[in-house]
Design an enzyme around this catalytic site. Structure first.
Site, PDB file in Angstrom:
ATOM      1  N   GLU A  20       2.475  -3.662  11.373  1.00  0.00           N
ATOM      2  CA  GLU A  20       1.784  -2.618  11.487  1.00  0.00           C
ATOM      3  C   GLU A  20       2.255  -1.587  12.257  1.00  0.00           C
ATOM      4  O   GLU A  20       2.712  -1.784  13.461  1.00  0.00           O
ATOM      5  CB  GLU A  20       0.248  -2.991  11.908  1.00  0.00           C
ATOM      6  CG  GLU A  20      -0.474  -3.758  10.729  1.00  0.00           C
ATOM      7  CD  GLU A  20      -0.690  -3.163   9.389  1.00  0.00           C
ATOM      8  OE1 GLU A  20      -0.565  -1.937   9.110  1.00  0.00           O
ATOM      9  OE2 GLU A  20      -1.554  -3.908   8.750  1.00  0.00           O
TER      10      GLU A  20
ATOM     11  N   GLU B  28       1.490   3.931   2.548  1.00  0.00           N
ATOM     12  CA  GLU B  28       1.947   3.580   4.213  1.00  0.00           C
ATOM     13  C   GLU B  28       3.463   3.632   4.054  1.00  0.00           C
ATOM     14  O   GLU B  28       4.477   2.795   4.167  1.00  0.00           O
ATOM     15  CB  GLU B  28       1.669   2.214   4.305  1.00  0.00           C
ATOM     16  CG  GLU B  28       0.095   2.103   4.419  1.00  0.00           C
ATOM     17  CD  GLU B  28      -0.523   0.753   4.516  1.00  0.00           C
ATOM     18  OE1 GLU B  28       0.260  -0.306   4.767  1.00  0.00           O
ATOM     19  OE2 GLU B  28      -1.729   0.726   4.302  1.00  0.00           O
TER      20      GLU B  28
ATOM     21  N   HIS C 136       0.805  -1.230  -0.013  1.00  0.00           N
ATOM     22  CA  HIS C 136      -0.033   0.075  -0.013  1.00  0.00           C
ATOM     23  C   HIS C 136       0.874   1.188   0.018  1.00  0.00           C
ATOM     24  O   HIS C 136       1.351   1.498   1.017  1.00  0.00           O
ATOM     25  CB  HIS C 136      -1.120  -0.013   1.246  1.00  0.00           C
ATOM     26  CG  HIS C 136      -1.787  -1.265   1.501  1.00  0.00           C
ATOM     27  ND1 HIS C 136      -2.082  -1.973   2.483  1.00  0.00           N
ATOM     28  CD2 HIS C 136      -2.475  -1.919   0.213  1.00  0.00           C
ATOM     29  CE1 HIS C 136      -2.695  -2.857   2.194  1.00  0.00           C
ATOM     30  NE2 HIS C 136      -3.131  -2.860   0.766  1.00  0.00           N
TER      31      HIS C 136
END
Length: 380
Positions: free
Chosen positions: A340, A174, A171
């Site tokens: 994350e 990010e 992504h």
């Protein structure tokens, strides 16, 4: 006053920029996609001695329809005068508009969703790494926009050596993911670092610093040039829609995988955490033991990591097989984790000036090397 996004990873649409105290903007959608949230633009003000700078109030009018509106709660945008040091600026969200307020100190200031990681810096990372004795730069193929899918191979294969893969920026918005990779690579290639030297005696690393270069340059949040969410393409990727995943997956099938880390950022949660592949068909007690140990090691290594908050775990056999971590964990029956990091701050260790930042992302990447060092003997 002028507002522009005509540069690498730029994203903004100007609606009205005639008055500094009521600037009306919108975030552009990813191409051929409903996703949008990443923004990056330059404001050219006038702060000369004869024209004292005034407070600029910037409204992102369509923020309430963005992909992850919970990401705006308690969020502060970043700004920079030199495109090197990024700091947080007062930001509010009323359920519809995101409002950024700043009285510029210099004529030109950049704003972004998070500290950008430019395509030029990406090239610098690749080509400085290849100068090191233990590193080779490989090109797996090209993206739909004709950019290289670049892979760094660090270390050499050998009998009994583990094969460890890292990918980042499936992504593209990010960007903390590539900052993480920069720190990781910098330490892994440090000949004076004992952890790095010991690891390269036991493992070979395959690192893709940017899985989505087209989306990165285009200023996308989540998709590639034709609107494909690469982290939903791993089961049946094609060269026509998702060559990025297809090329990396083909290379993995040649090398095998003993450990996989896919580096991401989360819009909503203000913490660092891991997401595993508990719901895949191949998941077993060995998988669980490896996951638990890796998390325990990270908790011991750095206070930037926690395991209390994160995503809900999939029920057995119910994992989405199109997600990278799930496909790799199931295909190779290996330790596979999604890493994350926050767009906001790590609220366990808040920094009110910069929040979670490029530098902190890079340092976390360095810390993960120690975690892998303590796991490497058990990966096979």
């Amino acid at each position: 006053m002028q507002i522009s996004d005509n540069f690498d990873s730029g994203n903004i649409r100007v609606i009205d920029a005639t008055s500094p105290d009521n600037i009306q903007l919108e975030i552009k959608h990813d191409n051929q996609s409903e996703f949008f949230q990443w923004f990056h633009f330059k404001l050219q003000a006038d702060v000369s001695a004869d024209n004292e700078s005034v407070e600029h109030v910037i409204h992102l009018n369509n923020a309430g329809k963005a992909a992850y509106v919970e990401g705006w709660e308690d969020y502060q945008a970043v700004a920079s005068y030199d495109r090197d040091h990024w700091f947080r600026v007062p930001t509010s969200y009323d359920g519809e508009k995101l409002t950024i307020t700043l009285t510029p100190e210099y004529d030109s200031v950049y704003f972004a969703y998070f500290s950008p990681y430019s395509y030029e810096r990406h090239q610098d990372l690749l080509h400085s790494a290849q100068l090191q004795l233990d590193c080779r730069l490989e090109v797996l193929g090209q993206t739909l926009d004709g950019r290289d899918m670049s892979l760094l191979k660090i270390g050499e294969e050998g009998e009994g050596k583990r094969v460890i893969w890292l990918t980042a920026r499936q992504h593209p918005g990010e960007t903390m993911a590539e900052w993480f990779i920069e720190g990781f690579i910098d330490r892994l290639l440090d000949e004076d670092d004992g952890v790095a030297r010991a690891l390269l005696n036991k493992a070979v690393f395959y690192v893709v610093p940017n899985m989505n270069p087209d989306g990165s340059v285009r200023g996308h949040l989540r998709t590639n040039a034709v609107g494909a969410n690469l982290n939903r393409e791993w089961l049946t990727p094609t060269m026509e829609r998702s060559p990025e995943v297809y090329l990396v997956r083909e290379k993995m099938l040649v090398t095998g995988v003993d450990m996989f880390l896919d580096i991401h950022g989360d819009e909503a949660l203000p913490v660092n955490f891991l997401a595993g592949c508990e719901g895949v068909v191949a998941y077993d007690e060995r998988h669980k033991a490896l996951e638990d140990k890796f998390k325990e090691i990270l908790l011991a290594i750095t206070p930037e990591f926690q395991d209390e908050r994160g995503y809900d775990k999939d029920e057995p056999g119910k994992a989405n097989p199109t997600v990278g971590t799930n496909w790799v964990g199931n295909q190779f029956k290996c330790l596979a984790y999604t890493v994350e990091m926050p767009f906001k701050d790590n609220d366990l260790l808040p920094d009110y000036s910069v929040g979670w930042s490029d530098t902190r992302s890079s340092l976390l990447g360095r810390d993960f090397l120690t975690g892998i060092y303590h796991m490497v003997d058990e990966l096979r």
